[in-house]
Scaffold this motif. Structure first.
Motif, PDB file in Angstrom:
ATOM      1  N   HIS A  20      -7.677 -16.242  10.567  1.00 61.18           N
ATOM      2  CA  HIS A  20      -8.159 -15.120   9.776  1.00 61.18           C
ATOM      3  C   HIS A  20      -8.315 -15.592   8.330  1.00 61.18           C
ATOM      4  O   HIS A  20      -7.512 -16.377   7.845  1.00 61.18           O
ATOM      5  N   THR A 566      -6.444  -6.347   4.094  1.00 57.30           N
ATOM      6  CA  THR A 566      -6.075  -7.637   4.681  1.00 57.30           C
ATOM      7  C   THR A 566      -5.386  -8.561   3.686  1.00 57.30           C
ATOM      8  O   THR A 566      -5.060  -9.697   4.029  1.00 57.30           O
ATOM      9  N   HIS A 592      -4.681  -6.847  10.696  1.00 54.05           N
ATOM     10  CA  HIS A 592      -5.011  -8.253  10.478  1.00 54.05           C
ATOM     11  C   HIS A 592      -4.371  -8.804   9.204  1.00 54.05           C
ATOM     12  O   HIS A 592      -4.655  -9.939   8.823  1.00 54.05           O
TER      13      HIS A 592
END
Length: 652
Positions: A20, A566, A592
Motif C-alpha cells: 500500500h 490512509t 488500509h
C-alpha cells in the motif's frame, strides 16, 4: 551472523514493490532504523549487533550518509525502537508464553531483501527449501540479486518450494544464468496437470525466456519453433540466438518475426541481402534491415538498394544508422534525401550543406535538429522566416551570444523559447523579465536557471500567471515564497501552483496548508484537492506537524478526508473520530491505514494468546480471561473495537 552482515554502499534507500502506498512511504524513513539497530540472526532480527553497523557508518563521509538517508550520528532512542518494532517486527514467544525477542515480519523481510545495504551473505542465509514463499519471490524480483544467489534459489525451489512466481521472475531476471533459466523452463514443463498454468501464462513465461540475454542457444532453438509469434519474434531479436536459427526464422510466415530477425546484427550478410530483396513488398522488414548496426559500406549492393527505396521509414533508419556514411548512400540533390537528412542526420558537414540551401522547410528541419552545431544555428538566427528563428531559439545547442541576439527579436514568439532555454545567460533573463508580453515573463519565471534577484522581481509581477510560475519554480528561495504567500493567499490560481512546488520547506508548506484550510471552509476552493492529488503528496505530508495533519483530516473537502484516512501519522484518537465520518469511502479507507493494520495484527495476537481467539469468544467476553487486566489489551480493545467495526475490518 557475523559483524559484516550489512554493506555500506550508498544508493536509493529502499523501494518495496506492491505494498500500500502509505506503507511504502512509511518504510523509507523507518527502514534506516532496521539497519541501525538490527543485526540479523539466522532467521530473526535480534536487535543486538547494531553497534558494528554504526561503527561502519561512522567511517563514511557525511555526504554518503545523507545520500542513503541516514543522519551522521544515528540516535538510538526508545521512540525509534518502538516505531521500528511496530512496523517491521513481531514478537517471539518462548515455551512458557514469555516474550523471547523480536523477529522481522513479512514486511520487514521484504524490506531487508530490497535494501541495497543488505550483504550477499545475509541474502544467501535467507534462501533454503523451507523459506517462506514470499522470501523467495522477493529475492527473485530483486534486480541486483547475483547469479549465484539465483542458482541457490532455483535449488531451493527444486527441493521443496515449488512457487511458480519464482519461476516467472527468474525468466525475466537479467542476472539469471543459462542453467537457472533451463531449470526454470523444466520446472514449468514438469508441472502436474492440476497445477498447470493457463496457456496465456505459459506463453508469457516463454516470451520472457526468449527475451532474456542469458538464455542458452539450445533453449532459444526450442523456442524458435514456438507456435506463438511473439515468442518467435523475441527469439529473432535475441543476440544469443544461433545463426542457423536466425536463418530459419528469416523465412517465417509472419512479417513481425522476419522484421525482428532483420534487425539482429548477427544475421549473416547473405540472408540480410536476401531479406531486403525478397521482402520488396514489406517496408517494415526493409526498414529493420536499414536499422541493423552490422550494415556498413562493405554492403555495397545492399546500400544501393536501400538508398533507392521510396519508403520514408527505410530512409530514416538508414540516416540514423551509426555505421552508414551519408556520403555513401544519400544524394543531396534529391528532395526526399534532403528532407530525411535535415531531420535525422548527425553529420555536421551534411547539416552545414543543407543550411546553405534556400528551402524554408529544410532550414526549419536543420534548426530543429538536436545535432546541428552552434555555428550553423548562428547563421540561421538571421533568417527572415519566423519559424526558423523560433526553432533556433529553442535548440539546446544555440550559443548564449545567439540567444542574446534573439532576445531582442521583434516577434514575441521568438523571445518565448529564449526565455525558457536553459543556456540563456543571466543578462538575457534580466531583460526578458521586463518584457512587455506576459507569456515571455512567464517563461522566464519557469526557467530553473533564473537567478534569485530576477525571480524576486517577477514575484511582484502584475499578472498572476507570472507569479504562479515563480511560485512553482524549484529555484525560488524560501524568503521569496514566504513573501508571496502573504500577498497572494487569496488567489486560487496562485495557491494551486504554490502548493505544487516540491521544494517548499516544512514551515512554509504547513503555513500554506493551514491558510488554505481556513479559506476552503468558506466556499468552493480547489487548491487542496489539487495538492492531495499530486504523486508526491504522501511523502510531503509525512514531514508536516501532527497538528496540520489533524486539521487536514477535518477538512470540509471529502476528497481530502479520503486521502488522509490512509495516513499512518494521524493519532489514534483522530482515527477513531474519522470512523464516524459521514463519507463512507473515507471510513472504508481507514481499513488500509498502516496504524489500523498493525493494531489489528497486535490485537489478534493478544486475543489469541489470552484464549479469546482460540475459543472464538466475542471481544466483550475478554474480561473472563487473565490478560483482561493487562492495560495493553484494555487499551487495544477500548480504542479500536468501534474503529475496526466502522472501517469494515471486523466485518470482513
Amino acid at each position: 551472523m557475523t559483524d559484516d552482515s550489512f554493506g555500506t554502499v550508498s544508493g536509493p534507500f529502499i523501494h518495496i514493490e506492491d505494498p500500500h502506498p502509505a506503507v511504502e512511504q512509511l518504510l523509507g524513513p523507518l527502514f534506516s532504523k532496521v539497519l541501525i539497530f538490527a543485526g540479523p540472526g539466522p532467521h530473526i532480527s535480534s536487535l543486538r549487533n547494531y553497534q558494528c553497523f554504526r561503527d561502519k557508518m561512522a567511517r563514511l563521509p557525511a555526504d554518503a550518509l545523507r545520500t542513503i538517508g541516514l543522519p551522521a550520528v544515528p540516535p538510538p532512542t526508545d521512540i525509534d525502537m518502538m516505531a521500528l518494532r511496530q512496523v517491521l517486527t513481531e514478537p517471539i514467544y518462548g515455551p512458557f508464553g514469555m516474550q523471547d525477542g523480536w523477529k522481522l515480519n513479512t514486511l520487514g523481510l521484504k524490506a531487508l531483501i530490497a535494501s541495497p545495504l543488505t550483504s550477499h551473505r545475509a541474502l544467501a542465509n535467507m534462501i533454503h527449501p523451507r523459506a517462506p514463499g514470499f522470501v523467495l519471490v522477493a529475492m527473485s524480483k530483486r534486480p541486483s540479486t547475483h547469479s549465484d544467489l539465483l542458482d541457490i534459489l532455483v535449488d531451493a525451489v527444486l527441493r521443496g518450494n515449488h512457487d511458480q512466481d519464482v519461476v516467472f521472475n527468474l525468466a525475466r531476471h537479467p542476472n539469471a544464468s543459462a542453467n537457472a533459466l533451463t531449470t526454470a523452463r523444466g520446472l514449468l514443463a514438469s508441472a502436474t496437470p492440476s497445477s498447470r498454468l493457463p496457456r496465456d501464462a505459459i506463453t508469457n513465461f516463454e516470451r520472457s525466456l526468449a527475451w532474456n540475454k542469458n538464455t542458452s542457444k539450445r533453449d532459444l532453438a526450442m523456442l524458435s519453433r514456438n507456435r506463438d509469434l511473439s515468442v518467435r519474434e523475441a527469439v529473432g531479436l535475441n543476440l544469443n540466438t544461433d545463426v542457423a536459427d536466425l536463418v530459419t526464422l528469416s523465412s517465417d510466415t509472419d512479417d513481425n518475426v522476419r522484421r525482428a530477425v532483420a534487425a539482429n546484427p548477427n544475421l549473416p550478410r547473405e540472408t540480410m541481402i536476401a531479406m531486403s530483396m525478397g521482402d520488396s513488398g514489406n517496408a517494415n522488414v526493409r526498414a529493420a534491415v536499414a536499422r541493423n548496426t552490422s550494415v556498413d559500406k562493405e554492403f555495397a549492393s545492399l546500400l544501393v538498394s536501400l538508398c533507392n527505396d521510396d519508403d520514408m521509414q527505410v530512409l530514416r533508419n538508414l540516416a540514423c544508422n551509426p555505421n552508414v556514411s551519408v556520403d555513401d548512400c544519400f544524394d543531396l540533390q534529391q528532395p526526399l534525401h534532403q528532407a530525411i537528412l535535415a531531420d535525422y542526420s548527425e553529420a555536421p558537414h551534411t547539416l552545414r550543406t543543407l543550411a546553405g540551401m534556400e528551402d524554408d522547410d529544410l532550414l526549419l528541419s536543420v534548426a530543429t535538429n538536436k545535432f546541428t552545431p552552434a555555428d550553423v544555428l548562428s547563421s540561421l538566427a538571421g533568417s527572415t522566416n519566423l519559424e526558423v528563428r523560433y526553432s533556433v531559439a529553442g535548440n539546446a545547442n544555440t550559443s548564449p551570444e545567439v540567444l542574446e541576439q534573439l532576445s531582442s527579436d521583434t516577434d514575441e514568439d521568438v523571445r518565448l523559447p529564449v526565455a525558457i532555454n536553459k543556456h540563456a545567460p543571466v543578462t538575457v533573463l534580466e531583460t526578458l523579465a521586463s518584457d512587455d508580453a506576459y507569456d515571455v515573463r512567464e517563461f522566464a519565471a519557469d526557467n530553473i536557471n533564473t537567478p534569485p534577484h530576477v525571480l524576486e522581481l517577477l514575484s511582484k509581477d502584475e499578472d498572476v500567471r507570472v507569479r504562479s510560475s515563480v511560485a512553482m519554480n524549484k529555484s525560488t528561495p524560501a524568503h521569496i515564497l514566504e513573501a508571496m504567500l502573504e500577498v497572494n493567499e487569496d488567489n486560487e490560481e496562485f495557491m494551486i501552483s504554490f502548493l505544487r512546488n516540491p521544494n517548499l520547506s516544512v514551515d512554509i508548506l504547513s503555513n500554506a496548508v493551514m491558510r488554505e484550510l481556513d479559506r476552503a471552509d468558506e466556499g468552493e476552493r480547489n487548491p487542496l484537492q489539487n495538492f492531495m492529488a499530486l504523486r508526491d503528496t504522501f511523502s510531503r505530508l509525512l514531514k508536516l506537524p501532527v497538528g496540520t495533519l489533524v486539521a487536514l483530516s477535518q477538512s470540509a473537502e471529502v476528497f481530502v478526508r479520503r486521502k488522509m484516512a490512509t495516513n499512518p501519522l494521524l493519532p489514534t484518537a483522530r482515527l477513531i473520530l474519522m470512523s464516524r465520518d459521514s463519507d463512507n469511502v473515507a471510513v472504508k479507507n481507514l481499513a488500509h491505514n498502516p496504524t489500523i493494520e498493525m493494531a489489528v495484527d497486535k490485537l489478534s495476537c493478544l486475543l489469541t494468546r489470552s484464549g479469546v481467539g482460540r475459543n472464538k469468544r466475542p471481544i466483550a467476553e475478554i474480561s473472563t480471561y487473565p490478560l483482561a487486566s493487562n492495560p495493553t489489551v484494555q487499551m487495544a480493545v477500548d480504542e479500536l473495537s468501534c474503529l475496526l467495526v466502522r472501517s469494515g475490518v471486523a466485518r470482513n
